[in-house]
Design a protein around this motif. Structure first.
Motif, mmCIF file in Angstrom:
data_model
loop_
_atom_site.group_PDB
_atom_site.id
_atom_site.type_symbol
_atom_site.label_atom_id
_atom_site.label_comp_id
_atom_site.label_asym_id
_atom_site.label_seq_id
_atom_site.Cartn_x
_atom_site.Cartn_y
_atom_site.Cartn_z
ATOM 1 N N LEU A 173 5.970 -6.699 37.418
ATOM 2 C CA LEU A 173 5.361 -7.496 38.411
ATOM 3 C C LEU A 173 5.651 -8.736 37.556
ATOM 4 O O LEU A 173 6.315 -9.955 38.497
ATOM 5 C CB LEU A 173 4.357 -7.611 38.814
ATOM 6 N N LEU A 174 5.297 -9.498 36.212
ATOM 7 C CA LEU A 174 5.407 -10.300 35.955
ATOM 8 C C LEU A 174 7.160 -11.303 35.843
ATOM 9 O O LEU A 174 7.411 -12.271 36.035
ATOM 10 C CB LEU A 174 4.112 -10.278 35.145
ATOM 11 N N PHE A 175 7.438 -9.766 35.503
ATOM 12 C CA PHE A 175 8.595 -10.060 35.218
ATOM 13 C C PHE A 175 10.078 -10.401 36.755
ATOM 14 O O PHE A 175 11.026 -11.084 37.085
ATOM 15 C CB PHE A 175 9.641 -9.242 34.967
ATOM 16 N N GLY A 176 9.060 -9.558 37.729
ATOM 17 C CA GLY A 176 10.071 -9.627 38.901
ATOM 18 C C GLY A 176 9.231 -11.314 39.514
ATOM 19 O O GLY A 176 10.286 -11.794 39.836
ATOM 20 N N MET A 177 8.570 -11.701 39.764
ATOM 21 C CA MET A 177 7.676 -13.346 39.860
ATOM 22 C C MET A 177 8.692 -14.024 38.707
ATOM 23 O O MET A 177 8.627 -15.362 39.623
ATOM 24 C CB MET A 177 6.300 -12.850 39.527
ATOM 25 N N PHE A 178 9.148 -14.160 37.641
ATOM 26 C CA PHE A 178 9.842 -15.036 37.246
ATOM 27 C C PHE A 178 11.215 -14.961 37.792
ATOM 28 O O PHE A 178 12.236 -15.941 37.924
ATOM 29 C CB PHE A 178 10.475 -14.309 35.475
ATOM 30 N N GLY A 179 11.900 -14.101 37.969
ATOM 31 C CA GLY A 179 13.579 -13.962 38.498
ATOM 32 C C GLY A 179 13.218 -14.548 40.103
ATOM 33 O O GLY A 179 13.641 -15.158 40.443
ATOM 34 N N ALA A 180 12.138 -14.395 40.494
ATOM 35 C CA ALA A 180 11.713 -14.836 42.514
ATOM 36 C C ALA A 180 11.072 -15.832 42.550
ATOM 37 O O ALA A 180 12.144 -16.970 43.049
ATOM 38 C CB ALA A 180 10.958 -14.120 42.824
ATOM 39 N N PHE A 181 11.004 -16.266 41.280
ATOM 40 C CA PHE A 181 10.443 -18.154 40.930
ATOM 41 C C PHE A 181 12.216 -19.012 40.648
ATOM 42 O O PHE A 181 12.862 -19.860 41.408
ATOM 43 C CB PHE A 181 9.533 -18.773 40.246
#
Length: 149
Positions: free
Chosen positions: A33-41
């Motif tokens: 989830l943290l990696f996904g949020m990295f990409g999303a931001f």
């Protein structure tokens, strides 16, 4: 172009990098989830910074002014407003039908005992697909209505 556009892009990129650092430094079940949020931001932040750099250069100033004027015309165009409203309504109705169909499918799968383990991940995948479906349906319907009218 406003400086706030640059600062919000840099801020989003910084928040994305913080999510990346959190994912790399902590061993947690939320790592993906943290990696996904990295990409999303990070991705939209970088795009915003690039757009700011492009449209702030003096050679692109007339083009940017034209683009802003056309955007204002499009926002006030009654025909396009009607089409946006209709496409939103149709996408909403299609979304409701998809949700009703999904409830039926999940009920049948539950009745047959197919959906015991992994139910949560299946639901998350469905909701992600539902969100994408709503966005794509609205866009496609708007384009179809634009061609019709």
């Amino acid at each position: 172009m406003k400086k706030s556009y640059l600062w919000s892009g840099l801020g989003m990129t910084a928040v994305g990098i913080l999510f990346l650092l959190a994912a790399l430094l902590w061993d947690t079940p939320l790592e993906s989830l943290l990696f996904g949020m990295f990409g999303a931001f990070t991705a939209p932040g970088i795009v915003q910074v690039i757009k700011y750099a492009k449209w702030s250069s003096p050679k692109n100033a007339p083009l940017y002014q034209e683009r802003l004027e056309q955007e204002q015309i499009d926002l006030r165009d009654e025909r396009k407003e009607l089409l946006r409203n209709k496409s939103g309504r149709y996408a909403y109705i299609l979304g409701l039908l998809a949700a009703a169909l999904a409830m039926l499918v999940f009920s049948v799968l539950d009745a047959f005992g197919v959906v015991e383990e992994g139910t949560a991940s299946l639901m998350v995948l469905f909701l992600a697909g539902y969100a994408v479906f709503q966005l794509v349906a609205g866009w496609v319907i708007y384009k179809l209505l634009e061609k019709k009218y």
